[in-house]
Design an enzyme around this catalytic site. Sequence first.
Site, short mmCIF file in Angstrom:
data_model
loop_
_atom_site.label_atom_id
_atom_site.label_comp_id
_atom_site.label_asym_id
_atom_site.label_seq_id
_atom_site.Cartn_x
_atom_site.Cartn_y
_atom_site.Cartn_z
N TYR A 109 2.44 -47.27 8.13
CA TYR A 109 1.61 -48.26 8.90
C TYR A 109 2.40 -48.57 10.46
CZ TYR A 109 -1.49 -48.96 4.94
OH TYR A 109 -2.54 -49.18 4.17
N ASP A 273 -13.53 -48.51 -1.12
CA ASP A 273 -14.57 -49.13 -0.12
C ASP A 273 -16.06 -48.52 -0.34
OD1 ASP A 273 -12.33 -50.61 1.09
OD2 ASP A 273 -11.82 -48.85 2.15
#
Length: 329
Positions: A109, A273
């Site tokens: 990240y 998701d």
Amino acid sequence: MLKVSRVVRPLMDLVTFGEAMVRLSPRAGEQLDDARHCDVHVGGSELNVAVGAARLGLGARWISRLPETPLGQLIARRAREAGVDLSRVVWTKGERVGLYFVEAAAVHYDRADSAMSRIGPGVIDWPRALAGARWFHLSGITPALSTTAAAATAEALAAAKQAGATVSYDLNYRPQLWSGERARAVQEPLLGQVDVLITNQEDPRAVFGLAGGEDVVARALQERFGCRAVVVTLREPSGSGRRTRSAIALADGTIHRGPSCDVGVVDPIGAGDAFCAGLIAGLLRSDDWGTAVRWGVALSALKYGVPGDFSAAGQDDLERALQHLEDDR
């Protein structure tokens, strides 16, 4: 029984709230430290859910904070192409989009100080953003971004309850963003406003110290937070490049068990998701937990088969996957 809001002709079936980032993935066989080309995708838990729902025909709105930069515009364009409403996104100047990099099984990240991490209470006009919405969804990633984002999450949950929307929350623990202790301290006050709590097998142990089988964990979470329903997703490796996917839902005092689906994995990111999108769509369309869990498992299985973070499946694809699951019983 979970009572889903029955607003007539809603402005939006589903509203989600969270960060999206730009994802860079080296081509097959390359590592980041010597990559010459990267595939570019857009993703973020709540946006992924909105995209999955929109592609099933639901009216879906994503709320976030984006910078007026080429990368911010890239995120917006990909979301609009998928049919997601962005009319309540807040645009800013002089800020940045978070990035993340995926190589093999590793995720790296670069999201510190992103535009969304700077959101706070009072930034979103929640009564207008939620007007007519039947369902509101967010995840534990949003309050993990910053202290002000956590405060905005609390504001959003209160507004959703005030608006009469059903609220779902994916625990979605990210140890890169905060410790289990911090995640517990921030989220415990939030989860009392959640109708449907969604988690995987690992996160309850990391955040709340809850161990045991999925049924035990689901009952412990429901007792602790008073959620109307708790959903636990299940995933296991089943061979080289394959995973088995399933889920259970504790609702109305009953454990509803989803089918077990063994799938080849092209890209696992976004499968959870997609499950949330299928679950929400199933409940909004049928108000039946057995149907909703099947839809979630089927849509997540389909997501494993496509690159990128977004589900690509429409309603016809979902129906074929459901029929395949039925034929395999």
